[in-house]
Motif scaffolding. Structure first.
Motif, PDB file in Angstrom:
ATOM      1  N   ASP A   1       7.542   4.312  -3.187  1.00 39.15           N
ATOM      2  CA  ASP A   1       6.307   4.343  -3.951  1.00 39.15           C
ATOM      3  C   ASP A   1       6.568   3.839  -5.366  1.00 39.15           C
ATOM      4  OD1 ASP A   1       3.783   4.677  -4.832  1.00 39.15           O
ATOM      5  OD2 ASP A   1       3.782   6.863  -4.800  1.00 39.15           O
TER       6      ASP A   1
ATOM      7  N   ARG B   1      -4.026   2.703  -5.734  1.00 36.11           N
ATOM      8  CA  ARG B   1      -3.668   1.826  -4.625  1.00 36.11           C
ATOM      9  C   ARG B   1      -4.157   2.372  -3.294  1.00 36.11           C
ATOM     10  NH1 ARG B   1       1.726   2.816  -4.932  1.00 36.11           N
ATOM     11  NH2 ARG B   1       2.196   1.473  -3.180  1.00 36.11           N
TER      12      ARG B   1
ATOM     13  N   PRO C   1       0.818  -1.220   0.000  1.00 35.23           N
ATOM     14  CA  PRO C   1       0.000   0.000   0.000  1.00 35.23           C
ATOM     15  C   PRO C   1       0.847   1.263   0.000  1.00 35.23           C
ATOM     16  CG  PRO C   1       0.123  -0.913   2.200  1.00 35.23           C
ATOM     17  CD  PRO C   1       0.836  -1.895   1.309  1.00 35.23           C
ATOM     18  N   ARG C   2       0.223   2.355  -0.373  1.00 36.32           N
ATOM     19  CA  ARG C   2       0.878   3.651  -0.202  1.00 36.32           C
ATOM     20  C   ARG C   2       0.944   3.974   1.281  1.00 36.32           C
ATOM     21  NH1 ARG C   2       1.199   6.666  -4.843  1.00 36.32           N
ATOM     22  NH2 ARG C   2      -0.099   5.986  -6.606  1.00 36.32           N
ATOM     23  N   SER C   3       1.923   4.731   1.659  1.00 35.71           N
ATOM     24  CA  SER C   3       2.042   5.115   3.055  1.00 35.71           C
ATOM     25  C   SER C   3       1.186   6.345   3.343  1.00 35.71           C
ATOM     26  CB  SER C   3       3.498   5.409   3.409  1.00 35.71           C
ATOM     27  OG  SER C   3       3.595   5.889   4.729  1.00 35.71           O
ATOM     28  N   ALA C   4       0.428   6.276   4.431  1.00 43.14           N
ATOM     29  CA  ALA C   4      -0.357   7.429   4.868  1.00 43.14           C
ATOM     30  C   ALA C   4       0.493   8.366   5.711  1.00 43.14           C
ATOM     31  CB  ALA C   4      -1.576   6.958   5.667  1.00 43.14           C
TER      32      ALA C   4
ATOM     33  N   CYS D   1      -1.169   2.893   7.348  1.00 42.97           N
ATOM     34  CA  CYS D   1      -0.228   3.449   8.311  1.00 42.97           C
ATOM     35  C   CYS D   1       0.880   2.428   8.570  1.00 42.97           C
ATOM     36  CB  CYS D   1      -0.936   3.790   9.616  1.00 42.97           C
ATOM     37  SG  CYS D   1      -2.099   5.164   9.468  1.00 42.97           S
TER      38      CYS D   1
ATOM     39  N   SER E   1      -4.019   3.162   0.839  1.00 43.32           N
ATOM     40  CA  SER E   1      -2.960   3.641   1.721  1.00 43.32           C
ATOM     41  C   SER E   1      -3.078   2.940   3.073  1.00 43.32           C
ATOM     42  CB  SER E   1      -3.050   5.156   1.905  1.00 43.32           C
ATOM     43  OG  SER E   1      -4.275   5.503   2.531  1.00 43.32           O
TER      44      SER E   1
ATOM     45  N   SER F   1       7.661   8.752   4.352  1.00 42.31           N
ATOM     46  CA  SER F   1       7.243   7.367   4.163  1.00 42.31           C
ATOM     47  C   SER F   1       8.413   6.405   4.358  1.00 42.31           C
ATOM     48  CB  SER F   1       6.670   7.192   2.762  1.00 42.31           C
ATOM     49  OG  SER F   1       6.462   5.824   2.479  1.00 42.31           O
TER      50      SER F   1
END
Length: 321
Positions: free
Chosen positions: A216, A224, A205-208, A228, A226, A212
């Motif tokens: 990415d 995608r 996942p993308r980082s929230a 934590c 996100s 990060s």
């Protein structure tokens, strides 16, 4: 006991082990040549070079060094001692990276067998890690593994980690602003471009969070989800005394030995090499540092099980020229 490169089964086992090594963008940029059933040669695959982000070939050499370590380990489990020559033809073929001759030695140790068993279990894990602390004893074993291959693993404290994450973010912004880099990234991550590149399920996942702790790689895939990530990631830098081709090959062998040790302890790993890629892309050499030249930036922790990225068939790794 027959030499591993003297039989089809032995060669297949070596190639299967080599092919499971980690590589930049899962390019798997290695080819092997078996010479007279006596020794193996390792070549960099020119068709799988990253001309934009890796113009010096540093990442290719690190990747091939990781594959070379797996070959060494497979030879040892087959009852032979691998004798390795790095860059055996400096004035000839630039893509000839190593030659490996195998001498009968006797059964492997239990530790060698255990390390070999981790080859198929190792994964690059871009998922969030839980908050468990990687024990100091495990980090000590990882440092020992790197040192045994002529490299150094430098674990970072919280302050240095926060500073490096900021630097990683700045470097990633620079990379993502380069259209040629984005095109090269998409070529190795878009479905159908390279069947054995990084598939979407391996992006994570993308980082929230900002900064990060993950790369990415899905920049060309905006849909995608996100998530934590761990608030205090455990980062370490793999360094070598020099920054030449031979050092890059040693870094790759150290990296793979270290990752197999981590796998045996249930420790996951992913990479944050954006600053190194940006440096290479701009054709800048790494400045001297008392702890050595940085070759890999690694995030360690305890992550969920993830699927293996696709691999090239063993037969495709052979070359005869």
């Amino acid at each position: 006991m027959s030499c591993p490169v003297a039989t089809e089964l032995g060669i297949r086992r070596l190639l299967t082990a080599a092919g499971q090594a980690p590589s930049v963008l899962n390019t798997q940029p290695w080819r092997f040549r078996i010479v007279r059933g006596e020794y193996a040669e390792l070549y960099g695959d020119r068709d799988r070079t990253l001309s934009v982000s890796d113009p010096r070939g540093r990442s290719l050499h690190v990747s091939c060094g990781a594959a070379l370590f797996n070959v060494r380990l497979a030879a040892r489990v087959a009852g032979h001692r691998p004798l390795v020559w790095l860059l055996p033809d400096p004035e000839g073929r630039h893509d000839l990276l190593a030659a490996v001759r195998m001498v009968e030695l006797g059964p492997p140790t239990a530790a060698e067998r255990d390390l070999y068993e981790q080859i198929g279990r190792r994964r690059t894990n871009r998922q969030p890690f839980d908050r468990r602390h990687v024990p100091d004893q495990v980090m000590s074993e990882l440092r020992t593994a790197a040192a045994s291959e002529g490299a150094r693993l430098v674990p970072l404290g919280r302050g240095a980690t926060a500073e490096l994450l900021d630097y990683v973010t700045i470097a990633e912004d620079g990379l993502l602003a380069d259209h040629d880099y984005l095109a090269e990234l998409a070529a190795w991550t878009m479905r159908g471009a390279y069947a054995d590149g990084i598939p979407a399920y391996a992006f994570g996942p993308r980082s929230a969070d900002d900064p990060s702790p993950v790369r990415d790689l899905g920049a060309a895939h905006p849909g995608r989800p996100s998530a934590c990530f761990e608030p205090h990631p455990r980062l370490a830098v793999l360094t070598t005394p020099g920054d030449r081709r031979v050092d890059w090959l040693r870094a790759g062998q150290a990296l793979q030995r270290m990752l197999l040790v981590a796998t045996a302890h249930g420790v996951s790993a992913s990479f944050l090499n954006q600053p190194l890629d940006l440096r290479d892309m701009r054709r800048r050499r790494d400045p001297y540092h008392r702890r050595g030249h940085a070759q890999m930036i690694i995030r360690f922790g305890y992550g969920p099980a993830v699927a293996r990225a696709p691999r090239r068939p063993p037969a495709e790794l052979m070359t005869s020229f």
